[in-house]
Design a protein around this motif. Structure first.
Motif, PDB file in Angstrom:
ATOM      1  N   VAL A  41       6.050   0.541   4.941  1.00 31.98           N
ATOM      2  CA  VAL A  41       5.132  -0.137   4.039  1.00 31.98           C
ATOM      3  C   VAL A  41       4.268   0.894   3.909  1.00 31.98           C
ATOM      4  O   VAL A  41       3.807   1.768   4.604  1.00 31.98           O
ATOM      5  CB  VAL A  41       4.790  -1.342   4.680  1.00 31.98           C
ATOM      6  CG1 VAL A  41       5.609  -2.547   4.616  1.00 31.98           C
ATOM      7  CG2 VAL A  41       4.107  -1.081   6.188  1.00 31.98           C
ATOM      8  N   THR A  43       0.811   0.900   4.235  1.00 30.34           N
ATOM      9  CA  THR A  43      -0.495   0.541   4.864  1.00 30.34           C
ATOM     10  C   THR A  43      -1.476   1.723   5.282  1.00 30.34           C
ATOM     11  O   THR A  43      -2.537   1.451   5.110  1.00 30.34           O
ATOM     12  CB  THR A  43      -0.256  -0.462   5.997  1.00 30.34           C
ATOM     13  OG1 THR A  43       0.672  -1.305   5.377  1.00 30.34           O
ATOM     14  CG2 THR A  43      -1.474  -1.188   6.203  1.00 30.34           C
TER      15      THR A  43
ATOM     16  N   TYR B  72       0.442  -4.027   1.681  1.00 30.27           N
ATOM     17  CA  TYR B  72       0.523  -3.332   0.380  1.00 30.27           C
ATOM     18  C   TYR B  72      -0.851  -3.228  -0.372  1.00 30.27           C
ATOM     19  O   TYR B  72      -0.980  -2.629  -1.203  1.00 30.27           O
ATOM     20  CB  TYR B  72       1.668  -3.812  -0.417  1.00 30.27           C
ATOM     21  CG  TYR B  72       2.972  -3.499   0.211  1.00 30.27           C
ATOM     22  CD1 TYR B  72       3.880  -2.810  -0.365  1.00 30.27           C
ATOM     23  CD2 TYR B  72       3.508  -4.521   1.126  1.00 30.27           C
ATOM     24  CE1 TYR B  72       5.064  -2.441   0.110  1.00 30.27           C
ATOM     25  CE2 TYR B  72       4.994  -4.119   1.536  1.00 30.27           C
ATOM     26  CZ  TYR B  72       5.519  -3.224   0.992  1.00 30.27           C
ATOM     27  OH  TYR B  72       6.905  -2.911   1.726  1.00 30.27           O
ATOM     28  N   SER B 114       0.439  -5.133  -5.837  1.00 29.79           N
ATOM     29  CA  SER B 114       0.893  -4.851  -4.285  1.00 29.79           C
ATOM     30  C   SER B 114       2.221  -5.754  -4.266  1.00 29.79           C
ATOM     31  O   SER B 114       3.108  -5.364  -3.455  1.00 29.79           O
ATOM     32  CB  SER B 114      -0.167  -5.606  -3.278  1.00 29.79           C
ATOM     33  OG  SER B 114      -1.408  -5.360  -3.423  1.00 29.79           O
ATOM     34  N   ASP B 117       4.976  -3.632  -5.512  1.00 27.28           N
ATOM     35  CA  ASP B 117       5.516  -2.484  -4.817  1.00 27.28           C
ATOM     36  C   ASP B 117       6.351  -3.085  -3.446  1.00 27.28           C
ATOM     37  O   ASP B 117       7.349  -2.512  -3.093  1.00 27.28           O
ATOM     38  CB  ASP B 117       4.295  -1.880  -4.042  1.00 27.28           C
ATOM     39  CG  ASP B 117       3.688  -0.767  -4.990  1.00 27.28           C
ATOM     40  OD1 ASP B 117       4.168  -0.819  -5.852  1.00 27.28           O
ATOM     41  OD2 ASP B 117       2.477  -0.136  -4.523  1.00 27.28           O
ATOM     42  N   ALA B 118       5.865  -4.318  -2.831  1.00 27.18           N
ATOM     43  CA  ALA B 118       6.722  -4.822  -1.927  1.00 27.18           C
ATOM     44  C   ALA B 118       7.967  -5.192  -2.338  1.00 27.18           C
ATOM     45  O   ALA B 118       8.934  -5.168  -1.817  1.00 27.18           O
ATOM     46  CB  ALA B 118       5.908  -6.271  -1.424  1.00 27.18           C
ATOM     47  N   ASP B 121      10.784  -2.623  -2.447  1.00 27.31           N
ATOM     48  CA  ASP B 121      11.167  -2.476  -1.000  1.00 27.31           C
ATOM     49  C   ASP B 121      12.232  -3.317  -0.707  1.00 27.31           C
ATOM     50  O   ASP B 121      12.906  -3.107   0.356  1.00 27.31           O
ATOM     51  CB  ASP B 121      10.179  -2.173  -0.147  1.00 27.31           C
ATOM     52  CG  ASP B 121       9.040  -1.051  -0.283  1.00 27.31           C
ATOM     53  OD1 ASP B 121       9.548  -0.234  -1.036  1.00 27.31           O
ATOM     54  OD2 ASP B 121       8.251  -1.130   0.503  1.00 27.31           O
TER      55      ASP B 121
END
Lengths: 308, 179
Positions: A41, A43, B72, B114, B117-118, B121
């Motif tokens: 991720v 972050t 994210y 966000s 993007d997540a 994945d």
């Protein structure tokens, strides 16, 4: 509450229950990230973490490094054997030089107790203690606690016994601090020669008979007999240690209720724990390793994104 | 202007869910290959309502997932805020599926950014379509909703509160002035 009360994780001594709960709750999230096809991720993008290891370590360093990379941090590894420490540079100079290269967080292991605290008060980065001498190893204790909580559902009122070389163990000390804070009942068990005096003042009950300890507890944390630190001085022989304190199938089979078996690794098979136990159904030794990455991700996330 | 205006009541709310469900089915020619993913926390409940309504119409059960985008978010990375993180739960493969991404309110678009993007994945979906109950404007990114319950023009000082039976005991949408 969604923020830690502290900017560093040097130990679990004095860390409030809310902080430990926040870390353990956040760990669930990162465990889920580790199950994804893409285990990464963004972050901590743009943050630099230095792994400052003055003492040899394989699993802790790899665990931290994976946790850092999976949060997209930039990672720098430092090990004392290949650095200018061997040329006589002081600890503080080494740390200040690395910090001058603009890093954000330092994960540190050192053979001297308090080394992390020493640098924390003299540097500006956020520090995580990855083990300082026989003092504390907070992330190991957090992953042990997380593993117990995940297996037994709670820490409150759970009987946990730490078995082995208590005197030289930073894992034992951090576990005692953390578990007592979380409301668990903690005991220690081991040869009197490896039992620190006044350990009961930390809230831990002392057993000298391992069978009594096993009958009392819900979970055991079996410590490695540190062969390099003993040199035969604290007990007569490894065989005698196994006979007196080793966690064997026979010992566990005779118990009225099942006991969860933890071990921080690396294992000395046939000394402190038998292979059949370490590989058996009651052991959560490999889940501990997986949880370790998730716990470290949680700590890095909570410290690395904490607002001032 | 009063500090609180009821924009939509529970009956209007129910009709809105029905209309969105029909629009989603119309656009996708049925429910084949559809999965619904809600953004934690309120988007999750809206997603479950939409999926249930689609089931009522089509007699098929859609997979429903929950996405937590905290890890994210760009404001977290810049130390602007630190919300508690929760786990995502997408217990199915999203590859080659048509994802209906659901949130309650579309505002700056940063949460949706966000979420995109997540989701990437988790796999490679065929399409991602965005469904929101309220679009309140003030976008900071080139993002728009494919399905919108209601567009409510707001000022920055106002707040849209989507009330849900599961959380608040009743359904409805209020406009609140905080200035």
């Amino acid at each position: 509450m969604s923020q830690l009360s502290t900017n560093h994780l040097l130990g679990l001594d004095g860390v409030p229950r809310e902080d430990i709960e926040l870390i353990l709750n956040s760990t669930d999230t990162f465990l889920e990230v580790l199950e994804r096809p893409v285990k990464k991720v963004p972050t901590l993008q743009g943050k630099t973490v230095v792994n400052l290891f003055f003492e040899n370590s394989t699993r802790t360093r790899i665990s931290f490094e994976l946790a850092e990379r999976r949060l997209s941090a930039d990672v720098v590894n430092f090990s004392a054997s290949t650095s200018s420490v061997s040329k006589g540079e002081t600890l503080l100079d080494t740390a200040r030089n690395i910090e001058a290269m603009k890093v954000d967080m330092v994960v540190m292991r050192h053979a001297a107790a308090g080394a992390c605290e020493f640098l924390r008060t003299r540097c500006t980065s956020r520090f995580i203690n990855a083990g300082d001498g026989s003092h504390e190893h907070p992330t190991q204790a957090l992953l042990d606690m997380y593993t117990i909580r995940k297996s037994l559902g709670t820490l409150e009122g759970v009987n946990v016994c730490i078995i082995g070389d208590i005197a030289h163990s930073r894992v034992a000390l951090s576990n005692i601090f953390g578990l007592v804070t979380m409301g668990a009942n903690v005991a220690v068990c081991g040869p009197p020669s490896l039992m620190p005096r006044h350990i009961e003042k930390l809230g831990a009950r002392v057993f000298t008979n391992v069978d009594e300890a096993l009958g009392w507890c819900d979970a055991i944390n079996v410590l490695r007999i540190q062969l390099e630190r003993q040199a035969g001085a604290s007990f007569p022989s490894l065989r005698e240690y196994r006979n007196t304190f080793g966690i064997t199938v026979e010992r566990l089979d005779g118990l009225a209720k099942p006991v969860l078996v933890l071990h921080p690794g690396p294992i000395n098979r046939g000394v402190e724990i038998d292979s059949e136990v370490a590989d058996g159904a009651a052991a959560v030794i490999l889940p501990q390793v997986t949880n370790g990455v998730a716990v470290r991700m949680a700590v890095l996330y909570l410290l690395g994104t904490k607002t001032e | 202007m009063p500090p609180l205006q009821h924009i939509i009541d529970d009956i209007g709310f129910d009709r809105m869910i029905s209309r969105l469900a029909h629009e989603i089915l119309e656009r996708n020619h049925g429910s084949a290959g559809l999965v619904v993913i809600g953004l934690r926390t309120r988007g999750e409940f809206v997603a479950r309502r939409l999926a249930q309504r689609i089931t009522d119409i089509e007699q098929t059960v859609l997979p429903v997932g929950v996405l937590d985008v905290t890890l994210y978010r760009d404001d977290v990375r810049q130390h602007l805020r630190q919300p508690e993180v929760h786990a995502s739960s997408i217990p199915f493969d999203i590859s080659d599926m048509h994802i209906i991404l659901v949130d309650d309110v579309l505002f700056t678009g940063r949460t949706v950014r966000s979420a995109l993007d997540a989701l990437i994945d988790f796999g490679r979906p065929k399409t991602i379509q965005l469904a929101v109950l309220v679009d309140r404007g003030h976008r900071e990114l080139p993002i728009r909703a494919d399905f919108t319950g209601k567009t409510i023009p707001t000022t920055r000082g106002q707040e849209i509160r989507v009330k849900l039976r599961e959380v608040d005991g009743e359904d409805g949408i209020d406009l609140i002035s905080t200035e």
